[in-house]
Design a protein around this motif. Structure first.
Motif, PDB file in Angstrom:
ATOM      1  N   ALA A 277      22.948   7.763  12.455  1.00  0.00           N
ATOM      2  CA  ALA A 277      22.219   8.917  11.926  1.00  0.00           C
ATOM      3  C   ALA A 277      20.802   8.506  11.538  1.00  0.00           C
ATOM      4  CB  ALA A 277      22.937   9.498  10.714  1.00  0.00           C
ATOM      5  N   PHE A 278      19.839   9.398  11.819  1.00  0.00           N
ATOM      6  CA  PHE A 278      18.475   9.123  11.391  1.00  0.00           C
ATOM      7  C   PHE A 278      17.803  10.422  10.950  1.00  0.00           C
ATOM      8  CE2 PHE A 278      17.952   9.841  16.004  1.00  0.00           C
ATOM      9  CZ  PHE A 278      16.890  10.737  16.037  1.00  0.00           C
ATOM     10  N   THR A 279      16.767  10.281  10.114  1.00  0.00           N
ATOM     11  CA  THR A 279      15.966  11.412   9.682  1.00  0.00           C
ATOM     12  C   THR A 279      14.517  11.187  10.073  1.00  0.00           C
ATOM     13  OG1 THR A 279      15.148  12.692   7.797  1.00  0.00           O
ATOM     14  CG2 THR A 279      15.712  10.398   7.369  1.00  0.00           C
ATOM     15  N   THR A 280      13.874  12.235  10.546  1.00  0.00           N
ATOM     16  CA  THR A 280      12.459  12.162  10.868  1.00  0.00           C
ATOM     17  C   THR A 280      11.591  12.484   9.659  1.00  0.00           C
ATOM     18  OG1 THR A 280      12.452  14.466  11.612  1.00  0.00           O
ATOM     19  CG2 THR A 280      12.908  12.770  13.274  1.00  0.00           C
ATOM     20  N   ALA A 281      12.219  12.873   8.556  1.00  0.00           N
ATOM     21  CA  ALA A 281      11.452  13.304   7.376  1.00  0.00           C
ATOM     22  C   ALA A 281      10.980  12.133   6.527  1.00  0.00           C
ATOM     23  CB  ALA A 281      12.299  14.241   6.521  1.00  0.00           C
ATOM     24  N   ASN A 282      11.720  11.034   6.527  1.00  0.00           N
ATOM     25  CA  ASN A 282      11.340   9.855   5.761  1.00  0.00           C
ATOM     26  C   ASN A 282      11.075   8.700   6.713  1.00  0.00           C
ATOM     27  OD1 ASN A 282      11.469  10.912   3.141  1.00  0.00           O
ATOM     28  ND2 ASN A 282      13.693  10.651   3.067  1.00  0.00           N
ATOM     29  N   THR A 283       9.812   8.308   6.831  1.00  0.00           N
ATOM     30  CA  THR A 283       9.441   7.202   7.702  1.00  0.00           C
ATOM     31  C   THR A 283       8.888   6.055   6.871  1.00  0.00           C
ATOM     32  OG1 THR A 283       7.246   8.156   8.086  1.00  0.00           O
ATOM     33  CG2 THR A 283       8.985   8.709   9.662  1.00  0.00           C
ATOM     34  N   VAL A 284       8.959   4.857   7.453  1.00  0.00           N
ATOM     35  CA  VAL A 284       8.479   3.646   6.786  1.00  0.00           C
ATOM     36  C   VAL A 284       7.398   3.025   7.652  1.00  0.00           C
ATOM     37  CG1 VAL A 284       9.084   1.348   5.944  1.00  0.00           C
ATOM     38  CG2 VAL A 284      10.699   3.248   5.671  1.00  0.00           C
ATOM     39  N   GLU A 285       6.203   2.894   7.103  1.00  0.00           N
ATOM     40  CA  GLU A 285       5.084   2.309   7.827  1.00  0.00           C
ATOM     41  C   GLU A 285       5.206   0.783   7.821  1.00  0.00           C
ATOM     42  OE1 GLU A 285       2.889   4.098   9.462  1.00  0.00           O
ATOM     43  OE2 GLU A 285       3.739   5.995   8.730  1.00  0.00           O
ATOM     44  N   HIS A 286       5.259   0.187   9.009  1.00  0.00           N
ATOM     45  CA  HIS A 286       5.412  -1.262   9.128  1.00  0.00           C
ATOM     46  C   HIS A 286       4.278  -2.010   8.446  1.00  0.00           C
ATOM     47  CE1 HIS A 286       6.731  -5.022  11.033  1.00  0.00           C
ATOM     48  NE2 HIS A 286       5.451  -5.257  11.300  1.00  0.00           N
ATOM     49  N   ASP A 287       3.074  -1.460   8.502  1.00  0.00           N
ATOM     50  CA  ASP A 287       1.892  -2.172   8.003  1.00  0.00           C
ATOM     51  C   ASP A 287       1.451  -1.733   6.612  1.00  0.00           C
ATOM     52  OD1 ASP A 287       1.440  -3.692  10.470  1.00  0.00           O
ATOM     53  OD2 ASP A 287       0.984  -1.733  11.343  1.00  0.00           O
ATOM     54  N   SER A 288       2.292  -0.978   5.927  1.00  0.00           N
ATOM     55  CA  SER A 288       1.902  -0.512   4.601  1.00  0.00           C
ATOM     56  C   SER A 288       1.717  -1.685   3.642  1.00  0.00           C
ATOM     57  CB  SER A 288       2.970   0.439   4.051  1.00  0.00           C
ATOM     58  OG  SER A 288       2.665   0.799   2.720  1.00  0.00           O
ATOM     59  N   GLY A 289       0.650  -1.626   2.864  1.00  0.00           N
ATOM     60  CA  GLY A 289       0.411  -2.661   1.862  1.00  0.00           C
ATOM     61  C   GLY A 289       0.805  -2.238   0.466  1.00  0.00           C
ATOM     62  N   ALA A 290       1.358  -1.052   0.337  1.00  0.00           N
ATOM     63  CA  ALA A 290       1.716  -0.544  -0.993  1.00  0.00           C
ATOM     64  C   ALA A 290       2.954  -1.240  -1.542  1.00  0.00           C
ATOM     65  CB  ALA A 290       1.969   0.962  -0.905  1.00  0.00           C
ATOM     66  N   ASP A 291       2.987  -1.402  -2.835  1.00  0.00           N
ATOM     67  CA  ASP A 291       4.182  -1.964  -3.484  1.00  0.00           C
ATOM     68  C   ASP A 291       5.275  -0.913  -3.652  1.00  0.00           C
ATOM     69  OD1 ASP A 291       3.063  -4.493  -3.756  1.00  0.00           O
ATOM     70  OD2 ASP A 291       2.128  -3.977  -5.681  1.00  0.00           O
ATOM     71  N   ILE A 292       4.887   0.329  -3.840  1.00  0.00           N
ATOM     72  CA  ILE A 292       5.846   1.411  -4.056  1.00  0.00           C
ATOM     73  C   ILE A 292       5.533   2.540  -3.083  1.00  0.00           C
ATOM     74  CG2 ILE A 292       6.708   3.143  -5.680  1.00  0.00           C
ATOM     75  CD1 ILE A 292       6.194   1.147  -7.913  1.00  0.00           C
ATOM     76  N   LEU A 293       6.566   3.050  -2.431  1.00  0.00           N
ATOM     77  CA  LEU A 293       6.411   4.106  -1.438  1.00  0.00           C
ATOM     78  C   LEU A 293       7.009   5.404  -1.960  1.00  0.00           C
ATOM     79  CD1 LEU A 293       7.534   2.090   1.736  1.00  0.00           C
ATOM     80  CD2 LEU A 293       5.201   2.441   0.891  1.00  0.00           C
ATOM     81  N   ASP A 294       6.379   6.505  -1.630  1.00  0.00           N
ATOM     82  CA  ASP A 294       6.909   7.818  -1.981  1.00  0.00           C
ATOM     83  C   ASP A 294       7.941   8.247  -0.940  1.00  0.00           C
ATOM     84  OD1 ASP A 294       5.289   8.090  -4.223  1.00  0.00           O
ATOM     85  OD2 ASP A 294       3.635   8.920  -3.037  1.00  0.00           O
ATOM     86  N   MET A 295       9.010   8.869  -1.416  1.00  0.00           N
ATOM     87  CA  MET A 295      10.051   9.337  -0.505  1.00  0.00           C
ATOM     88  C   MET A 295      10.701  10.584  -1.074  1.00  0.00           C
ATOM     89  SD  MET A 295      13.439   7.339   0.960  1.00  0.00           S
ATOM     90  CE  MET A 295      12.437   6.144   1.836  1.00  0.00           C
TER      91      MET A 295
END
Length: 345
Positions: A277-295
């Protein structure tokens, strides 16, 4: 035009279907097939792309659930550890998993030259079923070019069903099986969302199938189902644009099993039954430099809607895989009749 449950007045549940009644009702999802039919070779590859961008760079939230683990799929360990998918999903026959995995790796490297050098390696996801009775599986006919052809053929809109792509040589409840798809439309906070399912159906004993109206059609194979060993498999791919996190996706994937049970399946010892199962609504950026991500995350008190959608769409997708498939002659003259021919009398 694919034959579906609608053509035979069969109703699977109560939720409304999406416009295409297919996994492609989830915006951005595309499906492609490469079909191989040459005498005893009856096999192929089916590709499911969660979005049209660079999946390694923009991964989708994902989970898997093993209903019964007699299978040779690859990539699921990392999917369940990290909660993401970073390649398209390929479906094929059992002995072609490695070939398709290599094709996905080459494709990812061509788009991301830093893979395995200055950044992480890539996790290809491939599901399989054994099409040996109808296909000369030892011929190892599937090549990387066939996998790439399926990827290049991927498109939105209607999904080819029945004896196409990876479904070319599959059997389901003794009938001709293959690729099937269905979807359900749901409303969350006043907004429309979809749950779409695509199956590679290759499971179930002849005589065990139960239709939504209670009929139990059989291809009249010799061995009574009570004595037959269940050796088939099914890969179920569920997609949604509802915002779910990994644990919630796993819970939804489990409910695909309810759809199989409605059809009369008991997930035998020799069956490989796996849901991804997968969702297109929550994605993860491979190159993100953030410590905390919004979801964004679904309110758990509303998740029953998605459970119901997963069960209904899985049940219907399996039936569509059989109804869309014509009667078939495969390796060494082995035959499988179409469920549609039986229902038409």
């Amino acid at each position: 035009m694919s034959r579906t449950v609608k053509d035979f007045n069969l109703v699977c549940g109560i939720l409304p279907q999406g416009p295409w009644n297919a996994i492609t009702d989830v915006p951005g999802v595309r499906v492609g097939h490469c079909t191989l039919r040459d005498r005893d070779v009856n096999t192929g590859v089916t590709a499911i792309l969660p979005h049209s961008g660079n999946l390694f760079r923009r991964k989708v939230g994902a989970a898997s659930h093993v209903i019964n683990g007699f299978g040779k799929s690859t990539g699921l360990v990392q999917v369940d550890e990290l909660g993401t998918i970073e390649t398209p999903i390929l479906l094929t026959n059992t002995l072609s998993v490695g070939t398709c995995a290599t094709a996905l790796i080459r494709d990812a490297i061509s788009r991301n030259p830093d893979i395995g050098r200055s950044t992480s390696t890539v996790n290809p996801v491939v599901g399989e079923c054994n099409d040996g009775p109808l296909n000369d599986i030892q011929a190892l006919a599937v090549t990387e070019n066939h996998a790439w052809a399926a990827l290049e053929a991927a498109q939105d809109g209607p999904v080819g069903q029945g004896s196409v792509g990876a479904g070319t040589g599959m059997t389901c409840f003794g009938f001709k099986g293959g690729i099937g798809s269905s979807s359900r439309r749901i409303e969350l906070d006043g907004n429309e969302h979809h749950v779409g399912v695509l199956v590679l159906s290759n499971f179930g004993n002849a005589g065990d199938l139960v239709l939504p109206d209670g009929r139990r059609p059989s291809p009249k194979m010799a061995e009574p189902p009570v004595r037959a060993q269940e050796k088939g498999s099914i890969i179920i791919v569920l997609a949604t644009d509802a915002p779910l996190e990994h644990r919630q996706l796993n819970r939804v994937a489990k409910r695909a099993g309810a759809g199989l049970a409605r059809l009369g399946s008991f997930w035998g010892h020799g069956s490989g039954d796996i849901a991804i199962a997968f969702t297109t609504a929550n994605t993860v950026e491979h190159d993100s430099g953030a410590d905390i991500l919004d979801m964004r995350v679904l309110n758990e008190n509303r998740i029953d809607l998605l459970f119901r959608a997963a069960a209904e769409a899985t049940q219907e997708a399996v039936l569509n895989s059989m109804l869309s498939a014509d009667s078939f002659v495969g390796r060494d003259g082995t035959t499988r009749v179409s469920l549609a021919d039986i229902l038409r009398g």
